[in-house]
Motif scaffolding. Sequence first.
Motif, PDB file in Angstrom:
ATOM      1  N   ILE A  74       9.225 -46.643 -19.909  1.00 54.36           N
ATOM      2  CA  ILE A  74      10.561 -47.314 -19.255  1.00 54.36           C
ATOM      3  C   ILE A  74      11.734 -46.751 -20.232  1.00 54.36           C
ATOM      4  CG2 ILE A  74      11.787 -49.046 -20.663  1.00 54.36           C
ATOM      5  CD1 ILE A  74       9.066 -50.967 -20.692  1.00 54.36           C
ATOM      6  N   ILE A  75      11.325 -46.098 -20.410  1.00 53.00           N
ATOM      7  CA  ILE A  75      12.682 -45.258 -21.337  1.00 53.00           C
ATOM      8  C   ILE A  75      13.314 -44.241 -20.576  1.00 53.00           C
ATOM      9  CG2 ILE A  75      13.855 -42.975 -23.393  1.00 53.00           C
ATOM     10  CD1 ILE A  75      13.399 -46.194 -24.154  1.00 53.00           C
ATOM     11  N   SER A  76      12.156 -43.685 -19.844  1.00 50.77           N
ATOM     12  CA  SER A  76      12.481 -42.463 -18.517  1.00 50.77           C
ATOM     13  C   SER A  76      12.816 -43.291 -17.289  1.00 50.77           C
ATOM     14  CB  SER A  76      11.346 -41.704 -17.506  1.00 50.77           C
ATOM     15  OG  SER A  76      10.521 -41.722 -18.226  1.00 50.77           O
ATOM     16  N   LEU A  77      13.249 -45.017 -17.241  1.00 48.47           N
ATOM     17  CA  LEU A  77      13.843 -45.565 -16.309  1.00 48.47           C
ATOM     18  C   LEU A  77      15.688 -45.746 -16.734  1.00 48.47           C
ATOM     19  CD1 LEU A  77      10.842 -48.019 -14.970  1.00 48.47           C
ATOM     20  CD2 LEU A  77      11.675 -46.167 -13.502  1.00 48.47           C
ATOM     21  N   VAL A  78      15.471 -45.702 -17.695  1.00 51.82           N
ATOM     22  CA  VAL A  78      16.709 -46.013 -18.471  1.00 51.82           C
ATOM     23  C   VAL A  78      17.372 -44.805 -18.392  1.00 51.82           C
ATOM     24  CG1 VAL A  78      17.831 -46.722 -20.725  1.00 51.82           C
ATOM     25  CG2 VAL A  78      15.758 -48.549 -20.033  1.00 51.82           C
ATOM     26  N   PHE A  79      17.043 -43.471 -18.494  1.00 57.40           N
ATOM     27  CA  PHE A  79      17.942 -42.124 -18.759  1.00 57.40           C
ATOM     28  C   PHE A  79      18.565 -41.898 -17.237  1.00 57.40           C
ATOM     29  CE2 PHE A  79      17.398 -37.466 -17.858  1.00 57.40           C
ATOM     30  CZ  PHE A  79      17.757 -37.332 -19.060  1.00 57.40           C
ATOM     31  N   ILE A  80      17.125 -42.181 -15.496  1.00 60.10           N
ATOM     32  CA  ILE A  80      17.895 -42.161 -14.700  1.00 60.10           C
ATOM     33  C   ILE A  80      18.007 -43.381 -14.353  1.00 60.10           C
ATOM     34  CG2 ILE A  80      16.428 -42.939 -12.065  1.00 60.10           C
ATOM     35  CD1 ILE A  80      13.888 -41.645 -13.480  1.00 60.10           C
ATOM     36  N   THR A 113      23.915 -37.361  -0.097  1.00 60.18           N
ATOM     37  CA  THR A 113      25.704 -37.822   0.372  1.00 60.18           C
ATOM     38  C   THR A 113      26.560 -38.604  -0.948  1.00 60.18           C
ATOM     39  OG1 THR A 113      25.705 -39.132   1.476  1.00 60.18           O
ATOM     40  CG2 THR A 113      25.020 -37.399   3.037  1.00 60.18           C
ATOM     41  N   SER A 114      25.594 -38.780  -1.657  1.00 57.67           N
ATOM     42  CA  SER A 114      26.742 -40.043  -2.941  1.00 57.67           C
ATOM     43  C   SER A 114      27.041 -39.497  -3.734  1.00 57.67           C
ATOM     44  CB  SER A 114      25.601 -40.495  -3.800  1.00 57.67           C
ATOM     45  OG  SER A 114      26.014 -41.757  -4.299  1.00 57.67           O
ATOM     46  N   PHE A 115      27.713 -39.975  -5.167  1.00 60.45           N
ATOM     47  CA  PHE A 115      27.696 -38.652  -6.020  1.00 60.45           C
ATOM     48  C   PHE A 115      27.469 -38.289  -6.831  1.00 60.45           C
ATOM     49  CE2 PHE A 115      33.340 -40.770  -6.247  1.00 60.45           C
ATOM     50  CZ  PHE A 115      33.722 -39.803  -5.709  1.00 60.45           C
ATOM     51  N   GLY A 116      26.904 -36.883  -6.875  1.00 62.92           N
ATOM     52  CA  GLY A 116      25.749 -36.287  -7.776  1.00 62.92           C
ATOM     53  C   GLY A 116      25.265 -37.398  -8.271  1.00 62.92           C
ATOM     54  N   ALA A 117      24.047 -38.350  -7.473  1.00 68.43           N
ATOM     55  CA  ALA A 117      23.754 -38.820  -7.675  1.00 68.43           C
ATOM     56  C   ALA A 117      22.503 -38.098  -7.564  1.00 68.43           C
ATOM     57  CB  ALA A 117      23.350 -40.337  -6.939  1.00 68.43           C
ATOM     58  N   ASP A 118      22.357 -37.169  -7.102  1.00 69.85           N
ATOM     59  CA  ASP A 118      21.230 -35.957  -6.476  1.00 69.85           C
ATOM     60  C   ASP A 118      20.613 -35.373  -7.588  1.00 69.85           C
ATOM     61  OD1 ASP A 118      19.674 -34.163  -4.265  1.00 69.85           O
ATOM     62  OD2 ASP A 118      20.710 -32.609  -5.393  1.00 69.85           O
ATOM     63  N   LYS A 119      21.217 -35.568  -9.101  1.00 69.79           N
ATOM     64  CA  LYS A 119      20.715 -36.045 -10.837  1.00 69.79           C
ATOM     65  C   LYS A 119      19.252 -36.705 -11.269  1.00 69.79           C
ATOM     66  CE  LYS A 119      24.048 -33.499 -12.629  1.00 69.79           C
ATOM     67  NZ  LYS A 119      25.703 -33.395 -14.303  1.00 69.79           N
ATOM     68  N   ALA A 120      19.774 -37.550 -10.834  1.00 73.09           N
ATOM     69  CA  ALA A 120      19.300 -39.062 -10.890  1.00 73.09           C
ATOM     70  C   ALA A 120      17.805 -39.031  -9.779  1.00 73.09           C
ATOM     71  CB  ALA A 120      19.103 -40.560 -10.447  1.00 73.09           C
ATOM     72  N   ASN A 121      17.933 -38.785  -8.822  1.00 70.07           N
ATOM     73  CA  ASN A 121      16.835 -37.952  -7.309  1.00 70.07           C
ATOM     74  C   ASN A 121      15.663 -37.278  -8.330  1.00 70.07           C
ATOM     75  OD1 ASN A 121      17.172 -40.361  -5.781  1.00 70.07           O
ATOM     76  ND2 ASN A 121      18.904 -39.158  -4.675  1.00 70.07           N
ATOM     77  N   PHE A 127       9.975 -36.591 -12.485  1.00 72.72           N
ATOM     78  CA  PHE A 127       8.989 -37.753 -13.705  1.00 72.72           C
ATOM     79  C   PHE A 127       7.634 -38.027 -12.656  1.00 72.72           C
ATOM     80  CE2 PHE A 127      12.866 -39.121 -16.487  1.00 72.72           C
ATOM     81  CZ  PHE A 127      12.804 -38.407 -17.359  1.00 72.72           C
ATOM     82  N   ILE A 128       8.046 -38.467 -11.717  1.00 67.07           N
ATOM     83  CA  ILE A 128       6.967 -38.382 -10.695  1.00 67.07           C
ATOM     84  C   ILE A 128       5.677 -37.830 -10.494  1.00 67.07           C
ATOM     85  CG2 ILE A 128       6.415 -39.058  -8.381  1.00 67.07           C
ATOM     86  CD1 ILE A 128       8.817 -40.457  -7.417  1.00 67.07           C
ATOM     87  N   ILE A 129       6.170 -36.660 -10.752  1.00 65.31           N
ATOM     88  CA  ILE A 129       4.867 -35.904 -10.655  1.00 65.31           C
ATOM     89  C   ILE A 129       4.673 -35.612 -12.087  1.00 65.31           C
ATOM     90  CG2 ILE A 129       4.345 -32.566 -10.232  1.00 65.31           C
ATOM     91  CD1 ILE A 129       6.776 -33.271  -8.241  1.00 65.31           C
ATOM     92  N   PHE A 130       5.349 -35.067 -12.531  1.00 65.81           N
ATOM     93  CA  PHE A 130       5.160 -35.175 -14.852  1.00 65.81           C
ATOM     94  C   PHE A 130       3.844 -36.214 -14.868  1.00 65.81           C
ATOM     95  CE2 PHE A 130       6.407 -36.062 -19.033  1.00 65.81           C
ATOM     96  CZ  PHE A 130       5.934 -34.772 -20.135  1.00 65.81           C
ATOM     97  N   TYR A 131       4.151 -37.479 -14.291  1.00 63.09           N
ATOM     98  CA  TYR A 131       3.287 -38.856 -15.632  1.00 63.09           C
ATOM     99  C   TYR A 131       1.942 -38.844 -14.896  1.00 63.09           C
ATOM    100  CZ  TYR A 131       7.521 -40.848 -17.591  1.00 63.09           C
ATOM    101  OH  TYR A 131       8.753 -40.580 -18.320  1.00 63.09           O
ATOM    102  N   PRO A 132       1.725 -38.677 -13.526  1.00 56.05           N
ATOM    103  CA  PRO A 132       0.254 -38.011 -13.566  1.00 56.05           C
ATOM    104  C   PRO A 132      -0.251 -37.118 -14.276  1.00 56.05           C
ATOM    105  CG  PRO A 132       1.753 -38.836 -11.865  1.00 56.05           C
ATOM    106  CD  PRO A 132       2.210 -38.579 -12.349  1.00 56.05           C
TER     107      PRO A 132
END
Length: 152
Positions: A74-80, A113-121, A127-132
């Motif tokens: 949940i904290i990760s989702l808020v951070f993203i 192509t979106s504004f800096g949303a690359d950081k969020a992606n 997190f998809i790799i880290f949590y498992p």
Amino acid sequence: MNAFLPSLMMVVISYSTLFFHIDDFEDRIMVSLTSQLVLAAFFSQGSLTIPKTSYLKLIDVWYVSLISQVFIIIISLVFIENLRLHSLKAPMGITTVHVAPADSLKQPLDYKTSFGADKANKMNTFFIIFYPTIFFSFIIYFTVSCVNGLRS
């Protein structure tokens, strides 16, 4: 299995929110919070049905660690989401609104192509790799602890 399988499924459901569309924060957070609530209900119900003891039981460790993992998701989702929203702000602090025709809403936005949303992606992918990795390490540790506890 009455306790382990349903609680494990709740953590998997919470983890799956990382695969939701990154723009869909409301659904991502609501599913994770619901999973957290269900895990807390499982924990309290399980605590009522087993005998009270002065020492820590393995089922308590199981539930507390799963609840902690869902909390971290949940904290990760808020951070993203914070990263994503921050990337949409203009330099003067004015929020940029992207307007598109109604028929183009059927297709997902291209975030590369979106504004800096690359950081969020990138953080979402991390997190998809880290949590498992962390979760399976915990499962192995928990299983080894249970087996060693049964031997002694």
